[in-house]
Design an enzyme around this catalytic site. Structure first.
Site, mmCIF file in Angstrom:
data_model
loop_
_atom_site.group_PDB
_atom_site.id
_atom_site.type_symbol
_atom_site.label_atom_id
_atom_site.label_comp_id
_atom_site.label_asym_id
_atom_site.label_seq_id
_atom_site.Cartn_x
_atom_site.Cartn_y
_atom_site.Cartn_z
ATOM 1 N N LYS A 89 0.827 -1.191 0.000
ATOM 2 C CA LYS A 89 0.000 0.000 0.000
ATOM 3 C C LYS A 89 0.870 1.254 0.000
ATOM 4 O O LYS A 89 0.421 2.343 -0.287
ATOM 5 C CB LYS A 89 -0.886 0.017 1.256
ATOM 6 N N GLY A 90 2.142 1.074 0.360
ATOM 7 C CA GLY A 90 3.005 2.222 0.645
ATOM 8 C C GLY A 90 3.198 3.206 -0.494
ATOM 9 O O GLY A 90 3.401 4.397 -0.263
ATOM 10 N N GLU A 108 7.654 2.243 -6.245
ATOM 11 C CA GLU A 108 7.788 1.665 -4.910
ATOM 12 C C GLU A 108 8.067 2.775 -3.896
ATOM 13 O O GLU A 108 8.645 3.807 -4.233
ATOM 14 C CB GLU A 108 8.921 0.635 -4.988
ATOM 15 N N ASP A 161 14.842 -1.282 0.721
ATOM 16 C CA ASP A 161 15.618 -1.500 1.931
ATOM 17 C C ASP A 161 16.660 -2.583 1.593
ATOM 18 O O ASP A 161 17.690 -2.287 1.005
ATOM 19 C CB ASP A 161 14.613 -1.914 3.013
ATOM 20 N N LYS A 172 17.609 2.993 0.931
ATOM 21 C CA LYS A 172 18.584 2.948 2.030
ATOM 22 C C LYS A 172 19.766 2.124 1.544
ATOM 23 O O LYS A 172 19.796 0.905 1.753
ATOM 24 C CB LYS A 172 17.989 2.246 3.247
ATOM 25 N N PHE A 204 14.474 3.712 10.494
ATOM 26 C CA PHE A 204 13.131 3.286 10.100
ATOM 27 C C PHE A 204 12.237 4.506 9.970
ATOM 28 O O PHE A 204 12.051 5.262 10.922
ATOM 29 C CB PHE A 204 12.552 2.281 11.096
ATOM 30 N N ARG A 228 0.808 6.031 7.953
ATOM 31 C CA ARG A 228 0.903 6.313 6.519
ATOM 32 C C ARG A 228 0.424 7.721 6.207
ATOM 33 O O ARG A 228 0.844 8.330 5.222
ATOM 34 C CB ARG A 228 0.052 5.323 5.715
#
Ligand code: IMP
Ligand code: MG
Length: 186
Positions: A47-48, A103, A107, A135, A156, A169
């Site tokens: 969902k990001g 996206e 990570d 990252k 994070f 979010r």
């Protein structure tokens, strides 16, 4: 002004709203130039990536279609394992299409690496990646990212689509999550 309940989870604002929008505008211009005359399909990873994708596509000056995939990566709250399951597949057949995967963050790279192999097996004309955040320090597997919004340190982050345990979010900026919340599993 006192911090809202949401803002109390943030120890540091990493990328404010204005900087996000300015960079997304630049990415939109770059993608519009690169894909001029092509048959662009944006594939958002749920969902990001939803916030990023909706802002990005408003800066595209070429026609495009969108579709979404939902994948789950087994792992704990903050680490993915690379074992990926497709929860929602694309509605569109991507054979012969110019696919740009959108996206939120890369990570370890494990999730996207799996996803790209899966999409490439479907015979698209091209596949590229556009990630808002990356990252580099955390990368375990090389994924070729054509468009990157921001490189960030190994912390994070939450907000602008990014979650911790499905929350936060809806923060309008990208912030660093209070590490004590990770430890307590809250
Ligand atoms: P990877 O497979 O390790 O590259 O993990 C990628 C996915 O993990 C992203 O799509 C996010 O859903 C999640 N993720 C990684 N880092 C963060 C972060 O700092 N905040 C929120 N989600 C993250
Ligand atoms: Mg996530």
């Amino acid at each position: 002004m006192s911090a809202t309940e949401l803002e109390r989870a943030v120890v540091d604002v990493l990328i404010d709203e204005e900087s996000l929008q300015a960079r997304i505008r630049e990415l939109g211009e770059e993608i519009s130039a690169d894909y001029a005359g092509k048959d662009l399909l944006l594939v958002g990873v749920l969902k990001g990536a939803v916030f990023f994708m909706s802002d990005l596509m408003r800066h595209l000056t070429i026609p495009c279609e969108i579709d979404f995939m939902a994948i789950s990566s087994y792992g704990d709250a903050t680490d993915s394992s690379g074992v990926v399951r497709i929860l929602k597949d694309l509605d569109i057949n991507i054979e012969g299409r110019d696919v740009l995967v959108v996206e939120d963050i890369i990570d370890s790279g494990l999730t996207l690496s799996y996803l790209m192999r899966n999409l490439e097996a479907r015979g698209p004309a091209s596949t590229e990646i556009c990630a808002l955040l990356t990252k580099p320090e955390r990368r375990e597997i090389d994924v070729p990212v054509r468009y990157t919004g921001f490189e960030i340190p190994n912390r994070f982050v939450i907000g602008y689509g990014l979650d911790f345990a499905e929350r936060y979010r809806n923060l309008p900026y990208v912030g660093v999550l209070d590490p004590s919340l990770i430890e307590s599993g809250a």
